[in-house]
Design a protein around this motif. Structure first.
Motif, PDB file in Angstrom:
ATOM      1  N   HIS A  48      48.901 -14.764 135.412  1.00 37.62           N
ATOM      2  CA  HIS A  48      48.837 -15.605 134.215  1.00 37.62           C
ATOM      3  C   HIS A  48      50.241 -16.178 133.975  1.00 37.62           C
ATOM      4  O   HIS A  48      51.215 -15.427 133.898  1.00 37.62           O
ATOM      5  N   HIS A  53      46.034 -22.897 129.035  1.00 36.79           N
ATOM      6  CA  HIS A  53      45.939 -21.548 129.591  1.00 36.79           C
ATOM      7  C   HIS A  53      45.917 -21.720 131.108  1.00 36.79           C
ATOM      8  O   HIS A  53      44.929 -22.201 131.663  1.00 36.79           O
ATOM      9  N   GLU A  69      43.948 -10.675 136.789  1.00 35.17           N
ATOM     10  CA  GLU A  69      43.794 -12.080 136.403  1.00 35.17           C
ATOM     11  C   GLU A  69      42.991 -12.807 137.480  1.00 35.17           C
ATOM     12  O   GLU A  69      43.193 -12.588 138.660  1.00 35.17           O
ATOM     13  N   ARG A 120      52.127 -12.790 134.920  1.00 36.87           N
ATOM     14  CA  ARG A 120      51.817 -11.401 134.593  1.00 36.87           C
ATOM     15  C   ARG A 120      50.377 -11.080 134.991  1.00 36.87           C
ATOM     16  O   ARG A 120      49.550 -11.967 135.229  1.00 36.87           O
ATOM     17  N   HIS A 162      46.816 -20.174 135.068  1.00 29.61           N
ATOM     18  CA  HIS A 162      47.092 -19.087 136.006  1.00 29.61           C
ATOM     19  C   HIS A 162      47.714 -19.694 137.258  1.00 29.61           C
ATOM     20  O   HIS A 162      47.640 -20.912 137.465  1.00 29.61           O
TER      21      HIS A 162
HETATM   22 ZN    ZN Z   1      45.310 -15.752 131.441  1.00 27.60          ZN
END
Ligand code: ZN
Length: 263
Positions: free
Chosen positions: A213, A200, A71, A151, A202
């Motif tokens: 994430h 979205h 990520e 994750r 992170h």
């Molecule tokens: Zn992501």
């Protein structure tokens, strides 16, 4: 017949002579995006965009790396790569991405947040603070979080499988109490073929050691900064992988599986 032959030849000549174009753009008040979420969902895991080139388009953002190797968090101008060990690395300038979203972050509004809240409740609070559902927003949340679940995804080998399958092998990290920054975007629902609709985010901790994430949170004492952005610049990969992906399939269920925590 003669005419058809000529136009065919011209087309051949044009495609043989068309050089690769640079992805350049003016910088401010713009979301710069490389490739599309749909391409990633289909297994388009290799791009041509290097970290060196990407850095010209923003100091803040998220994404992933070629072969889906972790990520991406871009924070204060530095790119971090969170791999499946949950640790953050700094990739070299030649490292490439198949999907990234960046901006030059400048907060328009900020407010404090405190107390127990689920991730959904946190996002609802953000929704109450954005002035329209139809614009782009960069979101930065700095502070202390508890029960943070993040994750990362494992590096892939060809032939690539769709993201919905790959994500079943994701590694999940539980950070009980952590100080750091959530970094990400809110995209409008109408852009769902291009990017993740809604939020979205992170995460990267203050030590720049751990992240991923964001999937869940239990509480936050934090400062939220929001940058509203009215422009989107979309740069598409110029490689045969991207050219040949079938981007017509409905991947909405896969997107849900990829972005959210399954109970
Ligand atoms: Zn992501």
């Amino acid at each position: 017949m003669h005419r058809l032959l000529i136009s065919g030849l011209v087309l051949l000549l044009i495609s043989a002579c068309t050089p690769q174009k640079e992805h350049t753009a003016p910088g401010k008040n713009q979301v710069y995006q490389y490739a599309t979420i749909k391409a990633l969902l289909e297994g388009g895991y290799d791009g041509d965009m290097t970290m060196g080139e990407l850095a010209q388009h923003g100091d803040f953002g998220i994404g992933t790396f070629n072969a889906l190797d972790g990520e991406m968090v871009v924070l204060d101008g530095t790119v971090y790569q969170i791999k499946t060990d949950g640790l953050a690395y700094e990739p070299g300038t030649d490292t490439k991405t198949p999907f990234a979203v960046l901006t030059h972050f400048e907060a328009d509004t900020s407010f404090a947040l405190s107390g127990e809240m689920s991730y959904d409740e946190l996002l609802t609070t953000l929704d109450e603070s954005v002035k329209s559902r139809n614009l782009f927003y960069a979101i930065r949340i700095d502070g202390e979080f508890s029960g943070l679940k993040t994750r990362s995804v494992p590096v892939q080998t060809r032939p690539y499988r769709p993201l919905g399958e790959v994500v079943e092998a994701q590694s999940i990290f539980q950070l009980e109490v952590t100080e750091g920054s959530m970094v990400g975007f809110r995209f409008p629902e109408y852009t769902k073929e291009i990017n993740v609709p809604g939020y979205h985010l992170h995460y990267l901790d203050d030590q720049r050691k751990k992240g991923g994430h964001v999937l869940a949170v239990k509480s936050a004492t934090a400062m939220v900064s929001i940058d509203y952005i009215p422009n989107l610049y979309l740069a598409l990969p110029e490689n045969s992988d991207f050219h040949n992906l079938d981007l017509t399939k409905d991947r909405e269920e896969d997107l849900d599986k990829v972005e959210k925590l399954r109970n």
